[in-house]
Design a protein around this motif. Structure first.
Motif, short mmCIF file in Angstrom:
data_model
loop_
_atom_site.label_atom_id
_atom_site.label_comp_id
_atom_site.label_asym_id
_atom_site.label_seq_id
_atom_site.Cartn_x
_atom_site.Cartn_y
_atom_site.Cartn_z
N VAL A 149 0.83 -1.21 0.00
CA VAL A 149 0.00 0.00 0.00
C VAL A 149 0.87 1.25 0.00
O VAL A 149 0.64 2.19 -0.78
N MET A 150 1.86 1.30 0.87
CA MET A 150 2.71 2.48 0.97
C MET A 150 3.54 2.67 -0.29
O MET A 150 3.74 3.80 -0.75
N ASP A 151 4.03 1.58 -0.89
CA ASP A 151 4.80 1.69 -2.12
C ASP A 151 3.92 2.10 -3.30
O ASP A 151 4.34 2.90 -4.15
N LEU A 152 2.73 1.56 -3.35
CA LEU A 152 1.85 1.77 -4.50
C LEU A 152 1.08 3.08 -4.42
O LEU A 152 0.90 3.78 -5.42
N LEU A 153 0.60 3.41 -3.22
CA LEU A 153 -0.30 4.56 -3.07
C LEU A 153 0.31 5.69 -2.26
O LEU A 153 -0.36 6.70 -2.02
N GLY A 154 1.56 5.54 -1.82
CA GLY A 154 2.17 6.54 -0.96
C GLY A 154 2.28 7.92 -1.57
O GLY A 154 2.33 8.93 -0.85
N ASP A 155 2.29 8.00 -2.92
CA ASP A 155 2.40 9.30 -3.58
C ASP A 155 1.05 9.95 -3.82
O ASP A 155 0.96 11.01 -4.42
N LEU A 156 -0.01 9.30 -3.35
CA LEU A 156 -1.37 9.84 -3.51
C LEU A 156 -1.94 10.11 -2.12
O LEU A 156 -2.48 9.20 -1.48
N PRO A 157 -1.81 11.33 -1.62
CA PRO A 157 -2.30 11.64 -0.26
C PRO A 157 -3.77 11.23 -0.08
O PRO A 157 -4.62 11.54 -0.91
N GLY A 158 -4.01 10.53 0.97
CA GLY A 158 -5.37 10.08 1.28
C GLY A 158 -5.63 8.64 0.90
O GLY A 158 -6.47 7.97 1.53
N MET A 159 -4.92 8.11 -0.11
CA MET A 159 -5.17 6.74 -0.54
C MET A 159 -4.66 5.71 0.46
O MET A 159 -5.35 4.72 0.74
N PRO A 160 -3.44 5.87 1.02
CA PRO A 160 -3.06 4.94 2.09
C PRO A 160 -4.04 5.00 3.26
O PRO A 160 -4.32 3.98 3.90
N GLY A 161 -4.57 6.20 3.51
CA GLY A 161 -5.57 6.34 4.56
C GLY A 161 -6.82 5.56 4.26
O GLY A 161 -7.47 5.01 5.17
N LEU A 162 -7.17 5.47 2.97
CA LEU A 162 -8.34 4.69 2.57
C LEU A 162 -8.11 3.21 2.86
O LEU A 162 -9.01 2.52 3.35
N PHE A 163 -6.89 2.72 2.59
CA PHE A 163 -6.61 1.32 2.88
C PHE A 163 -6.62 1.05 4.38
O PHE A 163 -7.15 0.04 4.83
N ILE A 164 -6.01 1.97 5.14
CA ILE A 164 -6.02 1.80 6.60
C ILE A 164 -7.47 1.78 7.10
O ILE A 164 -7.84 0.98 7.96
N ALA A 165 -8.30 2.66 6.52
CA ALA A 165 -9.71 2.67 6.87
C ALA A 165 -10.38 1.35 6.49
O ALA A 165 -11.25 0.84 7.21
N CYS A 166 -9.94 0.78 5.35
CA CYS A 166 -10.46 -0.51 4.90
C CYS A 166 -10.16 -1.60 5.93
O CYS A 166 -11.04 -2.37 6.33
N VAL A 167 -8.89 -1.65 6.38
CA VAL A 167 -8.49 -2.66 7.36
C VAL A 167 -9.23 -2.48 8.68
O VAL A 167 -9.75 -3.44 9.26
N PHE A 168 -9.32 -1.24 9.14
CA PHE A 168 -9.95 -1.02 10.43
C PHE A 168 -11.47 -1.09 10.35
O PHE A 168 -12.13 -1.38 11.35
N SER A 169 -12.04 -0.86 9.18
CA SER A 169 -13.48 -1.09 9.01
C SER A 169 -13.77 -2.57 9.17
O SER A 169 -14.78 -2.97 9.77
#
Length: 577
Positions: free
Chosen positions: A328-348
């Protein structure tokens, strides 16, 4: 030599924290709405709503409750390291959920139970019910502790997100809205969390496929990297993943979840009719397959992305379960908010699992332990308002207990998906075995039922714990072969596939339950409540004719504790099938 420290060079952006926090706030807000509405509701309404909830929300809640954070992190890493064979567990989903709908659901729904293990008192006696309830409570606390702790640890190692903060955030938020809002809050937050989980997984799959070079590039790397499905057809149950292990063992695992677990059985009772309850379970099959497909595709795309530069070999991560957060960090780290979406996915996923677990734990504790105790002490139940406060307090207690258990869980050496399936198999499997001996073995008596539960628990826990603690020279895979003659060695027995723990529990329960019952004269002189078992012996009595139906002979039932129980027992005289 490569460093073994995880790569945390990419830190979370403020937008990621904002997205993650927004999901928690919205989930808490939905729960708060239902908490306000539930101020004057009874304990039973907190547990099963008004039994008139819509089908689709209940269906989403039922599915997402066991699409845990562990599954989201564990299944892709399993596919990444061992190949695509794991997807064949989807075949087990089909027959497992189908069997739950045909065999167990009609009985549980018809009795209008609040605690599913109340069935065991009707079929056997109160001690058997309490043994099953205690087993469920122990299993769910262990399961939820892993569901909270393990993802928090994996995420913290790669994103820098504090493990302690993660555990507290998930634990406190879901405990609050579950305790105050009851089952309605759980179900409607699950609907929102389903959208978040789907969005997070799709974002990874789509952007990862684009980064690799398209679908054809992903397929080429998967095939060249020997990660395509091989469909091993070996019948050996000691091989970790084969078609039969995943289809049969995985199927029994799903039956244990959907036919013997209070967290799922409770949802069947939230809709208005038996047909709607069946529809909830039927629609759950394609939805479960959909989530399984997303997680497997995520693992394949991740393998294609890291093809030739495995983070495990380069030392960027220490454990397989850290692969997806790093991806996630390698793939989406350059898109602010997208890693947060994945973290939200895991915690959801964690929120949905824990909220369902807390609500079901409170239900079992109140219905199976506290209500009978209050009746015994006071001669009657307290007022509806007092029982409501007791229900809320019980849910809060279990929520806090789960948070504490998560803190003491510690690091787990096997992969997450193995540990979770093992826990659900070694503890949920015996519960399934007990339910099945009650439903399809009319000769089994309370002595046999108690022996079935204790023996299956002992054997399954011995096998699972032995497998987890057994020293290994390397990672397990499907290439491992075994000498059949060495099966009598205890250490070799620990190689039984973790997928077969529920299967083992069912076999042990049926055999031990039947043998002990026959040794204690079965049900001689004891009349069984009508409608609590399937009359599988009817074809023998009818000269080879008859059908597999619920028993339809008039019998007397044992007196029960509360007034609502009189209604439950009266329904035993009504035809079901």
């Amino acid at each position: 030599m490569h460093s073994c420290e995880p790569d945390c060079s990419r830190q979370l952006h403020w937008a990621d924290i904002l997205v993650f926090s927004a999901v928690l706030v919205i989930s808490a807000g939905i729960g708060l709405v239902y908490a306000i509405r539930a101020r004057k509701t009874s304990a039973e309404e907190l547990f099963v709503g008004d039994r008139k909830l819509p089908v689709l929300p209940v269906m989403f809640s039922l599915s997402v409750s066991f699409v845990s954070a562990v599954s989201i992190l564990g299944v892709p890493s399993e596919i990444y390291t061992s190949g695509s064979d794991y997807w064949m567990v989807g075949f087990g989903y089909i027959w497992g959920l189908g069997l739950a709908g045909v065999l167990v659901l009609p009985v549980i729904y018809r009795l209008q139970l609040t605690s599913a293990y109340e069935y065991l008192e009707l079929r056997f006696n109160r001690p058997v019910r309490l043994m099953a309830s205690f087993t469920f409570i122990f299993m769910m606390i262990c399961y939820m502790a892993i569901v909270i702790y393990a993802p928090a640890l994996a995420l913290s190692s790669v994103t820098g997100l504090s493990t302690e903060i993660s555990i507290l955030a998930v634990g406190l938020v879901c405990t609050a809205y579950t305790a105050l809002g009851g089952i309605k809050a759980v179900i409607w937050t699950d609907v929102f969390q389903t959208l978040v989980i789907t969005s997070g997984l799709l974002a990874l799959i789509v952007r990862g496929t684009v980064q690799v070079g398209g679908v054809s590039a992903v397929v080429d790397r998967v095939v060249n990297g020997s990660r395509a499905a091989t469909y091993p057809m070996d019948f050996d149950p000691f091989i970790r993943h084969t078609f039969w292990t995943l289809t049969v063992g995985g199927g029994f695992g799903m039956v244990a979840i959907y036919a013997a677990n209070q967290a799922t059985l409770q949802r069947y009772l939230c809709v208005e009719t038996l047909n709607k309850s069946r529809l909830v379970l039927l629609l759950n099959i394609p939805l479960s397959e959909f989530f399984l497909a997303l997680m497997c595709l995520c693992g394949l795309v991740m393998f294609a992305y890291y093809h030739g530069r495995d983070p495990l070999l380069t030392g960027r991560v220490k454990k397989r379960d850290q692969l997806l957060p790093l991806f996630v960090m390698d793939l989406l780290g350059d898109l602010p908010g997208m890693p947060g979406l994945f973290i939200a996915c895991v915690f959801s996923a964690a929120l949905s699992t824990v909220s369902s677990g807390v609500n079901s734990l409170a239900t079992v504790a109140v219905e199976d332990f506290l209500k009978p105790l209050l009746i015994k002490l006071n001669g009657a139940l307290p007022s509806t308002r007092v029982m409501s406060f007791i229900a809320i307090g019980t849910a809060l207690t279990f929520g806090l207990l789960t948070i504490g258990a998560a803190y003491v869980t510690g690091a787990l050496s096997p992969t997450l998906i193995t540990v979770v399936v093992s826990v659900l198999g070694m503890l949920g499997g015996p519960l399934l075995g007990l339910m099945l001996v009650g439903l399809v073995c009319p000769w089994v008596n309370p002595w046999g039922a108690g022996a079935a539960l204790l023996s299956s628990l002992t054997i399954c826990m011995w096998t699972a714990i032995g497998a987890i603690t057994k020293p290994r020279s390397g990672p397990a895979d499907n290439s491992t072969t075994h000498n059949v003659s060495s099966r009598f060695d205890v250490n070799d027995w620990y190689d039984l596939s973790y997928q077969h723990y529920a299967t083992l529990a069912v076999v042990v329960s049926l055999v031990i339950g039947s043998v002990v019952s026959w040794l204690t004269c079965c049900n001689k002189g004891r009349e069984l409540p009508r409608g609590t078992y399937y009359d599988v012996l009817r074809p023998l009595r009818c000269g080879g004719t008859g059908s597999f139906n619920l028993a339809d002979t008039n019998t007397k039932s044992q007196p029960q504790d509360d007034q609502h129980q009189q209604f439950k027992m009266s329904t035993l005289d009504k035809p079901v099938l």
